[in-house]
Design an enzyme around this catalytic site. Structure first.
Site, PDB file in Angstrom:
ATOM      1  N   LYS A  20     -14.500   3.238  13.105  1.00  0.00           N
ATOM      2  CA  LYS A  20     -13.144   3.744  13.419  1.00  0.00           C
ATOM      3  C   LYS A  20     -12.640   4.620  12.283  1.00  0.00           C
ATOM      4  O   LYS A  20     -12.153   5.731  12.502  1.00  0.00           O
ATOM      5  CB  LYS A  20     -12.190   2.569  13.595  1.00  0.00           C
ATOM      6  CG  LYS A  20     -10.717   2.942  13.649  1.00  0.00           C
ATOM      7  CD  LYS A  20      -9.795   1.781  13.907  1.00  0.00           C
ATOM      8  CE  LYS A  20      -9.442   1.023  12.673  1.00  0.00           C
ATOM      9  NZ  LYS A  20      -8.409   1.650  11.821  1.00  0.00           N
ATOM     10  N   ASN A  21     -12.816   4.156  11.053  1.00  0.00           N
ATOM     11  CA  ASN A  21     -12.204   4.855   9.918  1.00  0.00           C
ATOM     12  C   ASN A  21     -12.989   6.077   9.461  1.00  0.00           C
ATOM     13  O   ASN A  21     -12.491   6.859   8.669  1.00  0.00           O
ATOM     14  CB  ASN A  21     -11.942   3.883   8.770  1.00  0.00           C
ATOM     15  CG  ASN A  21     -10.849   2.885   9.145  1.00  0.00           C
ATOM     16  OD1 ASN A  21     -10.140   3.078  10.141  1.00  0.00           O
ATOM     17  ND2 ASN A  21     -10.721   1.829   8.368  1.00  0.00           N
ATOM     18  N   CYS A 115       4.537  -0.475   8.765  1.00  0.00           N
ATOM     19  CA  CYS A 115       3.284  -1.081   9.205  1.00  0.00           C
ATOM     20  C   CYS A 115       3.308  -2.546   8.748  1.00  0.00           C
ATOM     21  O   CYS A 115       3.942  -2.890   7.776  1.00  0.00           O
ATOM     22  CB  CYS A 115       2.136  -0.317   8.529  1.00  0.00           C
ATOM     23  SG  CYS A 115       0.549  -0.877   9.101  1.00  0.00           S
ATOM     24  N   ARG A 120       3.644   1.912   3.404  1.00  0.00           N
ATOM     25  CA  ARG A 120       2.480   2.796   3.379  1.00  0.00           C
ATOM     26  C   ARG A 120       2.935   4.242   3.182  1.00  0.00           C
ATOM     27  O   ARG A 120       3.038   5.010   4.115  1.00  0.00           O
ATOM     28  CB  ARG A 120       1.668   2.618   4.651  1.00  0.00           C
ATOM     29  CG  ARG A 120       1.132   1.192   4.756  1.00  0.00           C
ATOM     30  CD  ARG A 120       0.202   0.997   5.906  1.00  0.00           C
ATOM     31  NE  ARG A 120      -1.073   1.657   5.679  1.00  0.00           N
ATOM     32  CZ  ARG A 120      -2.043   1.644   6.609  1.00  0.00           C
ATOM     33  NH1 ARG A 120      -1.814   1.090   7.762  1.00  0.00           N
ATOM     34  NH2 ARG A 120      -3.186   2.242   6.367  1.00  0.00           N
ATOM     35  N   ASP A 306      -9.888  -4.500   4.312  1.00  0.00           N
ATOM     36  CA  ASP A 306      -9.937  -4.708   5.767  1.00  0.00           C
ATOM     37  C   ASP A 306     -10.730  -5.938   6.159  1.00  0.00           C
ATOM     38  O   ASP A 306     -10.796  -6.264   7.352  1.00  0.00           O
ATOM     39  CB  ASP A 306     -10.526  -3.463   6.456  1.00  0.00           C
ATOM     40  CG  ASP A 306      -9.608  -2.280   6.302  1.00  0.00           C
ATOM     41  OD1 ASP A 306     -10.067  -1.144   6.545  1.00  0.00           O
ATOM     42  OD2 ASP A 306      -8.447  -2.465   5.912  1.00  0.00           O
ATOM     43  N   ARG A 398      -7.093  -2.031  18.910  1.00  0.00           N
ATOM     44  CA  ARG A 398      -7.002  -0.777  18.158  1.00  0.00           C
ATOM     45  C   ARG A 398      -8.289  -0.514  17.386  1.00  0.00           C
ATOM     46  O   ARG A 398      -8.679   0.611  17.163  1.00  0.00           O
ATOM     47  CB  ARG A 398      -5.835  -0.836  17.169  1.00  0.00           C
ATOM     48  CG  ARG A 398      -4.469  -0.904  17.825  1.00  0.00           C
ATOM     49  CD  ARG A 398      -3.367  -0.736  16.826  1.00  0.00           C
ATOM     50  NE  ARG A 398      -3.617   0.426  15.972  1.00  0.00           N
ATOM     51  CZ  ARG A 398      -2.800   0.803  15.003  1.00  0.00           C
ATOM     52  NH1 ARG A 398      -1.709   0.119  14.749  1.00  0.00           N
ATOM     53  NH2 ARG A 398      -3.060   1.863  14.267  1.00  0.00           N
TER      54      ARG A 398
HETATM   55  C1  EPZ Z   1      -7.394   3.637   5.098  1.00  0.00           C
HETATM   56  O1  EPZ Z   1      -5.983   3.655   5.218  1.00  0.00           O
HETATM   57  C2  EPZ Z   1      -7.894   2.818   6.285  1.00  0.00           C
HETATM   58  N1  EPZ Z   1      -7.489   3.474   7.537  1.00  0.00           N
HETATM   59  C3  EPZ Z   1      -7.307   1.411   6.227  1.00  0.00           C
HETATM   60  O2  EPZ Z   1      -7.874   0.661   7.307  1.00  0.00           O
HETATM   61  C4  EPZ Z   1      -7.735   0.771   4.908  1.00  0.00           C
HETATM   62  O3  EPZ Z   1      -7.156  -0.502   4.805  1.00  0.00           O
HETATM   63  C5  EPZ Z   1      -7.272   1.649   3.738  1.00  0.00           C
HETATM   64  O4  EPZ Z   1      -7.798   2.989   3.886  1.00  0.00           O
HETATM   65  C6  EPZ Z   1      -7.751   1.111   2.392  1.00  0.00           C
HETATM   66  O5  EPZ Z   1      -9.152   1.044   2.394  1.00  0.00           O
HETATM   67  C7  EPZ Z   1      -8.162   4.577   7.936  1.00  0.00           C
HETATM   68  O6  EPZ Z   1      -9.086   5.045   7.276  1.00  0.00           O
HETATM   69  C8  EPZ Z   1      -7.725   5.198   9.225  1.00  0.00           C
HETATM   70  P1  EPZ Z   1      -4.939   4.354   1.491  1.00  0.00           P
HETATM   71  P2  EPZ Z   1      -5.110   4.633   4.266  1.00  0.00           P
HETATM   72  O7  EPZ Z   1      -4.225   5.646   1.526  1.00  0.00           O
HETATM   73  O8  EPZ Z   1      -5.893   5.855   3.946  1.00  0.00           O
HETATM   74  C9  EPZ Z   1      -1.284   3.460  -1.386  1.00  0.00           C
HETATM   75  C10 EPZ Z   1      -7.842  -0.762   9.169  1.00  0.00           C
HETATM   76  O9  EPZ Z   1      -7.541  -1.956   9.322  1.00  0.00           O
HETATM   77  N2  EPZ Z   1      -0.920   4.857  -1.112  1.00  0.00           N
HETATM   78  O10 EPZ Z   1      -6.344   4.312   0.972  1.00  0.00           O
HETATM   79  O11 EPZ Z   1      -3.788   4.798   4.902  1.00  0.00           O
HETATM   80  C11 EPZ Z   1      -1.203   2.586  -0.145  1.00  0.00           C
HETATM   81  O12 EPZ Z   1       0.105   2.111   0.050  1.00  0.00           O
HETATM   82  C12 EPZ Z   1      -6.970   0.141   8.320  1.00  0.00           C
HETATM   83  O13 EPZ Z   1      -8.848  -0.207   9.689  1.00  0.00           O
HETATM   84  C13 EPZ Z   1       0.127   5.430  -1.848  1.00  0.00           C
HETATM   85  O14 EPZ Z   1       0.742   4.795  -2.701  1.00  0.00           O
HETATM   86  O15 EPZ Z   1      -4.963   3.747   2.969  1.00  0.00           O
HETATM   87  C14 EPZ Z   1      -2.196   1.489  -0.461  1.00  0.00           C
HETATM   88  O16 EPZ Z   1      -1.577   0.535  -1.301  1.00  0.00           O
HETATM   89  C15 EPZ Z   1      -5.776  -0.591   7.745  1.00  0.00           C
HETATM   90  N3  EPZ Z   1       0.449   6.724  -1.596  1.00  0.00           N
HETATM   91  C16 EPZ Z   1      -3.296   2.210  -1.250  1.00  0.00           C
HETATM   92  O17 EPZ Z   1      -2.688   3.408  -1.747  1.00  0.00           O
HETATM   93  C17 EPZ Z   1      -0.208   7.481  -0.670  1.00  0.00           C
HETATM   94  O18 EPZ Z   1       0.117   8.682  -0.504  1.00  0.00           O
HETATM   95  C18 EPZ Z   1      -4.508   2.586  -0.402  1.00  0.00           C
HETATM   96  O19 EPZ Z   1      -4.035   3.282   0.725  1.00  0.00           O
HETATM   97  C19 EPZ Z   1      -1.266   6.892   0.059  1.00  0.00           C
HETATM   98  C20 EPZ Z   1      -1.605   5.569  -0.187  1.00  0.00           C
END
Ligand code: EPZ
Length: 423
Positions: A20-21, A115, A120, A306, A398
């Site tokens: 998915k990701n 979320c 997020r 995850d 999802r």
């Molecule tokens: C991706 O989300 C995945 N989703 C998530 O999987 C996964 O949990 C996450 O990466 C971490 O591995 C997809 O790829 C579609 P991040 P993403 O930006 O990219 C902070 C699932 O269950 N952050 O890597 O949205 C954020 O709050 C989903 O399949 C900022 O502070 O996650 C978090 O604490 C859930 N500012 C950390 O970084 C930003 O601009 C990692 O978030 C962006 C993120």
């Protein structure tokens, strides 16, 4: 809703779907390509359907082929607006921001809603695009990004909780069509980011270093249509492995990307779960005595956040004190309270959960709150004595295709009944 009769060890063979990701950012990136793209191994998930809807809503031609592939042609895309209604349903919609800006010089994407796994933000995405020369502003809940020509830059994408997976993808695609060289420091290293880079390079991009913390991109004039098969879903593979372990079953998981699962395999080993691996198969063998453990979810190559909920369910059934910490989403513990309803002994302390495992969880009506929490509740119900009810399993759909059918083929007893309207 799911009705689950627990107490049946899983036995047999199961197949992992495409990631998915990996699929979501790649689907979004087709908006930057004025040609025909064919994607194979894309999983049939609700989130993928939402992304397809989003692409069609801005003018892309999307065709589902008989073999399950998806053919997309964004040649006629004219609009560059991703609506609140669609972005609200799925945060990963933010992945269209980079492609739309790169191709059209302008993008309006709704700020993603809240979320269930914590706050997020997308500040790192926006900071990165601004570094490439985009003007970014917030207008009525929409991000408006403008920049008729983007220019390569040096930028660092590290946030308070480490790198950003979709943020790295957004900057990579924008830089791929910028003028000059971009160097991204603190880039996310996840396999899905590596697959994204492979896809873009096949379409003519010049990206090196994906999978390390420093990614370099030399901008090109345009990207061309391409055929790409996405990697298998390491999180689904890990979830199925934990389902086998929590029921003390014997399960062979095919199409498992075991080279992307080192941290998960280390955790299974720490807990005492016997298994054998080949490059594409993970065989979980029946276990008897398992050990409590201390686990930490970290950015890749660490233990995936995850899988944190699923490991919490497993550790809840192993006598002794365990601890699981999530450094990526420090508040991602909505599933703990539901597991406690099933007899688990879990206390949250900051970004950690302290678990005192019990010999037997008890069936109870519980409610899913997000995708991976739903999976954790299903796993707990498989191990619990008696019949559990799991409500709001639409969260599960999802990220897992026909999950109960896969588990029932392995000997689980899960019945899906109508869950009523989505709230
Ligand atoms: C991706 O989300 C995945 N989703 C998530 O999987 C996964 O949990 C996450 O990466 C971490 O591995 C997809 O790829 C579609 P991040 P993403 O930006 O990219 C902070 C699932 O269950 N952050 O890597 O949205 C954020 O709050 C989903 O399949 C900022 O502070 O996650 C978090 O604490 C859930 N500012 C950390 O970084 C930003 O601009 C990692 O978030 C962006 C993120």
């Amino acid at each position: 809703m799911f009705w689950v009769e627990g107490g049946h060890p899983l036995q047999g063979t199961v197949h992992v779907d495409g990631s998915k990701n990996a699929s979501l950012p790649i689907l979004a990136a087709t908006l930057a390509i004025a040609g025909e793209v064919t994607l194979e191994q894309i999983p049939q998930l609700q989130d993928v359907a939402t992304m397809r809807q989003l692409l069609q809503s801005i003018g892309a031609a999307v065709e589902l082929l008989d073999d399950g592939s998806i053919r997309i042609n964004a040649h006629d895309v004219r609009s560059s607006v991703a609506s609140y209604e669609l972005v609200r349903q799925m945060r990963a919609s933010v992945c269209v921001l980079g492609p739309l800006l790169a191709r059209f010089g302008t993008a309006r994407v709704s700020l993603p809603g809240g979320c269930n796994i914590g706050h997020r933000p997308i500040d790192l995405h926006l900071r990165g695009l601004a570094a490439l020369g985009a003007d970014i502003r917030l207008e009525a809940g929409y991000i408006v990004a403008e920049g008729s020509q983007l220019y390569g830059a040096e930028l660092d994408l590290c946030g308070p909780h480490g790198p950003t997976v979709t943020g790295t993808c957004n900057i990579m695609i924008a830089a791929a069509l910028a003028k000059g060289r971009t160097r991204i420091r603190s880039a996310a290293k996840e396999p899905e980011v590596q697959d994204f880079a492979r896809f873009l390079n096949a379409a003519g991009a010049q990206i090196s270093g994906a999978g390390t913390s420093i990614v370099e991109i030399d901008g090109v004039d345009h990207l061309r249509g391409v055929r790409h098969a996405v990697i298998p879903d390491r999180i689904e593979a890990a979830t199925l492995a934990i389902a086998a372990a929590i029921t003390h079953g014997d399960v062979t998981i095919k199409n498992a990307p075991t080279t992307h699962l080192t941290s998960v395999l280390n955790a299974l080993d720490l807990i005492g779960i016997p298994f054998e691996v080949t490059p594409d198969t993970l065989h979980i063998r029946a276990s008897s005595r398992l050990r409590p453990a201390r686990l930490t979810a970290d950015p890749y190559p660490g233990l995936p956040t995850d899988c944190q909920a699923q490991f919490m369910a497993l550790l809840s059934t192993i006598p002794g004190e365990s601890r699981i910490t999530d450094t990526v989403f420090p508040e991602r513990f909505r599933h703990a309270a539901e597991l406690v309803r099933m007899g688990a002994d879990i206390r949250i302390q900051g970004n950690s959960a302290v678990i005192h495992g019990v010999t037997q969880l008890s069936a109870a009506p519980v409610m899913a709150s997000d995708l991976r929490a739903s999976a954790a509740l299903v796993l707990a119900a498989l191990a619990a004595e008696g019949h559990s009810e799991i409500r709001r399993v639409y969260h599960l759909d999802r990220g897992y295709h026909a999950f109960e059918q896969k588990l029932n083929q392995l000997g689980a007893r899960i019945q899906r009944v109508n869950d009523g309207p989505k709230i």
